[in-house]
Design an enzyme around this catalytic site. Structure first.
Site, PDB file in Angstrom:
ATOM      1  N   TYR A 155      -8.486   9.191   2.381  1.00 28.92           N
ATOM      2  CA  TYR A 155      -7.820   8.086   1.676  1.00 28.92           C
ATOM      3  C   TYR A 155      -8.312   8.004   0.235  1.00 28.92           C
ATOM      4  O   TYR A 155      -7.508   7.898  -0.697  1.00 28.92           O
ATOM      5  CB  TYR A 155      -8.085   6.770   2.398  1.00 28.92           C
ATOM      6  CG  TYR A 155      -7.391   5.589   1.765  1.00 28.92           C
ATOM      7  CD1 TYR A 155      -6.045   5.329   2.031  1.00 28.92           C
ATOM      8  CD2 TYR A 155      -8.064   4.739   0.896  1.00 28.92           C
ATOM      9  CE1 TYR A 155      -5.399   4.253   1.443  1.00 28.92           C
ATOM     10  CE2 TYR A 155      -7.435   3.667   0.307  1.00 28.92           C
ATOM     11  CZ  TYR A 155      -6.098   3.416   0.576  1.00 28.92           C
ATOM     12  OH  TYR A 155      -5.463   2.347  -0.017  1.00 28.92           O
ATOM     13  N   THR A 190      -3.446  -7.892   3.438  1.00 25.24           N
ATOM     14  CA  THR A 190      -2.117  -7.408   3.811  1.00 25.24           C
ATOM     15  C   THR A 190      -2.105  -7.078   5.302  1.00 25.24           C
ATOM     16  O   THR A 190      -3.117  -7.187   5.992  1.00 25.24           O
ATOM     17  CB  THR A 190      -1.771  -6.143   3.027  1.00 25.24           C
ATOM     18  OG1 THR A 190      -2.719  -5.116   3.374  1.00 25.24           O
ATOM     19  CG2 THR A 190      -1.832  -6.398   1.514  1.00 25.24           C
TER      20      THR A 190
END
Length: 247
Positions: A155, A190
């Site tokens: 990532y 989120t």
């Protein structure tokens, strides 16, 4: 109403930061906000890892609205399996071992969406914007590209690539009147964060700084970069991590 008369295109707009950006653009006067997301229930179905889908989607914007002024690219993925390995190691008091177990499919998924997807969106947007010599593109990167969290190499690498890609493209695009910039959030509340295992989520907390950002707070930074007030920002990577670290 700083975006009055503008047509905007938001990837990853079905949830999280992308959805907050779309709402903010609408609130601030945009004539049209086209929302694209791999989740067809929330938006126009577009997989940014597929260049043909991206191209077709942006061509549809031009057919429907005749122009494209703002692109905010918020689509991205993480790796829940890697997060679980890290969380389990935290609970066990052991160092995580992710990279040695990481399969190529997991690596390619993160890279194809985060890095390849950014390339596809930049290319398609520039093919529309450079002929008219105007436009603003904002890409959502990540503070993980700077602090490179342990066990999350794929990532971090994908987002570091996103930043370098955008900075290089920004130098090219500005000669044609198009600005490209990046907002690099830290932990943000989120759906992706909600799926983070609790031990890992807790480890990201820091009582010395602000808690998780809201999607709206990151959206406000994105809109600043897209607006006229950021006319002198080209190739910027704005770190929006609440003071967890600076670069």
């Amino acid at each position: 109403m700083e975006f009055a008369g503008k047509v905007a295109y938001v990837t990853g707009g079905g949830s999280g930061i992308g959805a907050a950006v779309a709402r903010r653009l609408s609130d601030r006067g945009a004539d049209a906000v086209v929302v694209a997301d791999v989740n067809a229930a929330a938006a126009e179905a577009v997989d940014v890892a597929d260049p043909a889908q991206v191209e077709k989607s942006i061509e549809a914007v031009i057919r429907a609205h005749g122009r494209l002024d703002v692109v905010v690219h918020a689509a991205g993925v993480d790796d829940p399996a890697a997060k679980q390995v890290i969380a389990d190691a935290l609970l066990a008091g052991e160092p995580p071992q992710v990279t040695a177990r990481l399969e190529d499919a997991a690596w390619r998924r993160v890279m194809s969406v985060n890095l390849d997807g950014t390339f596809h969106v930049l290319g398609a947007a520039l093919r529309v914007m450079t002929p008219v010599r105007a436009g603003a593109i904002v890409v959502v990167g990540s503070s993980a590209s700077f602090d490179a969290p342990i066990g999350y190499a794929h990532y971090a690498a994908s987002k570091a690539g996103v930043h370098a890609l955008c900075q290089s493209v920004a130098k090219e695009a500005i000669a044609f009147g198009v600005r490209v910039n990046v907002v690099a959030p830290g932990p943000t509340d989120t759906g992706m964060a909600a799926r983070t295992p609790e031990p890992l989520r807790h480890s990201l907390g820091d009582g010395r700084v602000r808690p998780y950002a809201t999607p709206e707070e990151i959206a406000d930074v994105a809109l600043f970069l897209a607006g006229d007030g950021a006319a002198n920002l080209v190739g910027a990577v704005l770190l929006a991590n609440g003071g967890r670290f600076t670069v």
